[in-house]
Scaffold this motif. Structure first.
Motif, short mmCIF file in Angstrom:
data_model
loop_
_atom_site.label_atom_id
_atom_site.label_comp_id
_atom_site.label_asym_id
_atom_site.label_seq_id
_atom_site.Cartn_x
_atom_site.Cartn_y
_atom_site.Cartn_z
N ALA A 162 0.81 -1.22 0.00
CA ALA A 162 0.00 0.00 0.00
C ALA A 162 0.84 1.27 0.00
O ALA A 162 0.35 2.34 -0.36
CB ALA A 162 -0.94 0.00 1.20
N GLN A 163 2.10 1.18 0.40
CA GLN A 163 2.97 2.36 0.46
C GLN A 163 3.45 2.79 -0.93
O GLN A 163 3.88 3.92 -1.12
CB GLN A 163 4.19 2.10 1.36
CG GLN A 163 3.85 1.55 2.74
CD GLN A 163 2.71 2.27 3.42
OE1 GLN A 163 2.75 3.49 3.61
NE2 GLN A 163 1.67 1.52 3.80
N PHE A 164 3.42 1.89 -1.90
CA PHE A 164 3.91 2.20 -3.23
C PHE A 164 2.86 2.94 -4.05
O PHE A 164 1.67 2.61 -3.99
CB PHE A 164 4.33 0.93 -3.97
CG PHE A 164 5.52 0.25 -3.37
CD1 PHE A 164 6.80 0.70 -3.64
CD2 PHE A 164 5.37 -0.85 -2.54
CE1 PHE A 164 7.91 0.07 -3.11
CE2 PHE A 164 6.47 -1.49 -1.99
CZ PHE A 164 7.75 -1.02 -2.28
N GLY A 203 -4.02 -4.49 -0.79
CA GLY A 203 -3.00 -3.46 -0.61
C GLY A 203 -2.88 -2.58 -1.85
O GLY A 203 -2.77 -1.35 -1.75
N ILE A 204 -2.92 -3.20 -3.03
CA ILE A 204 -2.88 -2.44 -4.28
C ILE A 204 -4.12 -1.55 -4.40
O ILE A 204 -4.05 -0.38 -4.80
CB ILE A 204 -2.77 -3.39 -5.48
CG1 ILE A 204 -1.43 -4.13 -5.46
CG2 ILE A 204 -2.94 -2.63 -6.80
CD1 ILE A 204 -1.30 -5.21 -6.53
N LEU A 205 -5.28 -2.11 -4.03
CA LEU A 205 -6.53 -1.35 -4.08
C LEU A 205 -6.45 -0.11 -3.18
O LEU A 205 -6.82 1.00 -3.59
CB LEU A 205 -7.69 -2.25 -3.64
CG LEU A 205 -9.06 -1.59 -3.45
CD1 LEU A 205 -9.54 -0.98 -4.75
CD2 LEU A 205 -10.07 -2.61 -2.93
N MET A 206 -5.95 -0.29 -1.95
CA MET A 206 -5.84 0.85 -1.03
C MET A 206 -4.79 1.85 -1.51
O MET A 206 -4.95 3.05 -1.33
CB MET A 206 -5.51 0.35 0.38
CG MET A 206 -6.61 -0.47 1.02
SD MET A 206 -6.23 -0.87 2.75
CE MET A 206 -7.23 -2.33 2.99
N SER A 207 -3.73 1.35 -2.12
CA SER A 207 -2.72 2.25 -2.68
C SER A 207 -3.31 3.12 -3.77
O SER A 207 -3.06 4.34 -3.82
CB SER A 207 -1.54 1.44 -3.23
OG SER A 207 -0.69 2.25 -4.01
N ILE A 208 -4.10 2.51 -4.66
CA ILE A 208 -4.72 3.26 -5.75
C ILE A 208 -5.63 4.35 -5.19
O ILE A 208 -5.66 5.48 -5.69
CB ILE A 208 -5.51 2.31 -6.66
CG1 ILE A 208 -4.54 1.41 -7.44
CG2 ILE A 208 -6.43 3.06 -7.61
CD1 ILE A 208 -5.21 0.29 -8.20
#
Length: 385
Positions: free
Chosen positions: A81-83, A371-376
């Protein structure tokens, strides 16, 4: 805590001083996580541990092992999620290519277990299943390609996407792993559909699939054909191929409205039910907590899907919308396929119930996706439109 202030905080709007949540808001923004989605996932995983405890014959070793896997998966989700999604966009072709190479390596030197060649082994380090990473790598690659195209996609773009999808799906199906290959294909196809595929092209694709079914049937393994035939008529072989479906539906039906009570199930504890703590854990749940418990679990899944769709709708660029929508809709497909499989309305394809069934690799893959969803969502204002 005022509801209006909390709502403004979740939408990224300024909060007046003294509202009591400005500090909490800054914390969630710093770690790039959505508290509502995270809370729902934690509730689901906690419920899963309770069901696993019963399904495994009250084995604390199994529960602790699953809890540790959840811990690793949560850490992986936090890290991802940080990326910025820009990184996912740039690295999607590399990850996709690396994944395909690993699938080829599985075909050449993969480890064999339970009659299938699906794993790569690094002696003394790790044994892992490369097909799991393709559940994320393939939709990321398709979304990255469509991000460069004019939408809705033209026929030539659809053909390129078809090749990108078909290559890893064919390698996974050859292992053989029909369930995972279908999930990988579904995740990528959702990306194409979200890109605005015309109804004419959808009709053409459906017609081609129907026309190609005889060829697909001829290339299925014998056990895969048997699963489909058993699904159509499980009573044709009640002590053989039809055993799993018959026992799972019996367990669910015996639970009635309110269930027999937690730890009081008989089908799983007396070993009538196959794989009670993995693929068929829904049957354990249905027997012990009944229809009411099943409805509560499905409602929890729908809350997660609903929150995920809201986060996806907030994305402000093509790549983010395609990837986020694919991740959450694929999660819904996992739930639908597993529940349908155990209740006898779909063929048995070996798909675990997300974040409830026992297993580490699938949990890590799912939470990486979240995590990718939250990053987006958390980086949406930094992305180019």
């Amino acid at each position: 805590m005022p509801w209006q202030a909390l709502t403004r905080s979740m939408r990224g709007q300024p909060v007046r001083a003294g509202s009591g949540i400005s500090k909490r808001k800054s914390i969630w923004e710093r770690i790039h996580l959505d508290p509502w989605l995270l809370g729902l996932l934690l509730i689901l995983m906690g419920s899963g541990l309770l069901v696993i405890y019963s399904a495994s014959g009250q084995s604390m070793n199994v529960v602790i092992a699953q809890a540790l896997r959840f811990g690793v998966a949560l850490v992986a989700m936090l890290v991802v999620a940080q990326f910025s999604p820009i990184i996912f966009l740039r690295w999607a072709p590399v990850v996709y290519g690396f994944g395909v190479l690993m699938l080829v390596a599985v075909e050449l030197v993969g480890d064999i277990g339970m009659g299938a060649q699906r794993w790569l082994v690094i002696p003394g380090v790790i044994r892992f299943q490369p097909s799991e990473m393709m559940k994320l790598a393939v939709p990321l690659m398709v979304a990255a390609y469509l991000n460069r195209c004019e939408l809705p996609p033209k026929l030539k773009d659809i053909m390129v996407c078809a090749v990108l999808i078909a290559l890893p799906v064919a390698l996974i199906a050859a292992q053989p792993d029909l369930g995972t290959s279908l999930l990988v294909a579904s995740a990528a196809i959702i990306v194409v559909l979200l890109a605005g595929l015309s109804w004419r092209l959808i009709g053409l694709v459906v017609a081609l699939l129907v026309a190609g079914f005889p060829l697909l049937w001829m290339n299925l393994h014998n056990y895969q054909r048997q699963r489909i035939l058993t699904f159509l008529n499980p009573e044709s072989d009640p002590l053989g191929a039809g055993w799993n479906i018959i026992q799972s539906t019996t367990a669910i039906g015996s639970g009635g409205i309110f269930g027999k009570g937690w730890l009081e199930g008989t089908q799983s504890h007396l070993e009538f039910l196959p794989e009670p703590h993995t693929d068929f854990i829904v049957a354990v749940l249905g027997e012990e907590v009944g229809l009411i418990g099943m409805v509560v679990l499905i409602f929890l899944y729908l809350l997660i899907v609903g929150r995920g769709l809201w986060l996806a709708s907030e994305s402000q660029n093509t790549f983010g919308r395609l990837v986020a929508g694919s991740i959450i809709l694929t999660f819904f497909i996992y739930v639908f396929v597993n529940v349908g499989m155990v209740s006898g309305i779909l063929p048995v394809v070996g798909v675990p119930l997300p974040l409830v069934s026992y297993g580490g690799t699938s949990s890590v893959t799912l939470l990486l996706g979240f995590g990718i969803l939250m990053s987006i969502h958390s980086h949406r204002r930094l992305l180019p439109r």
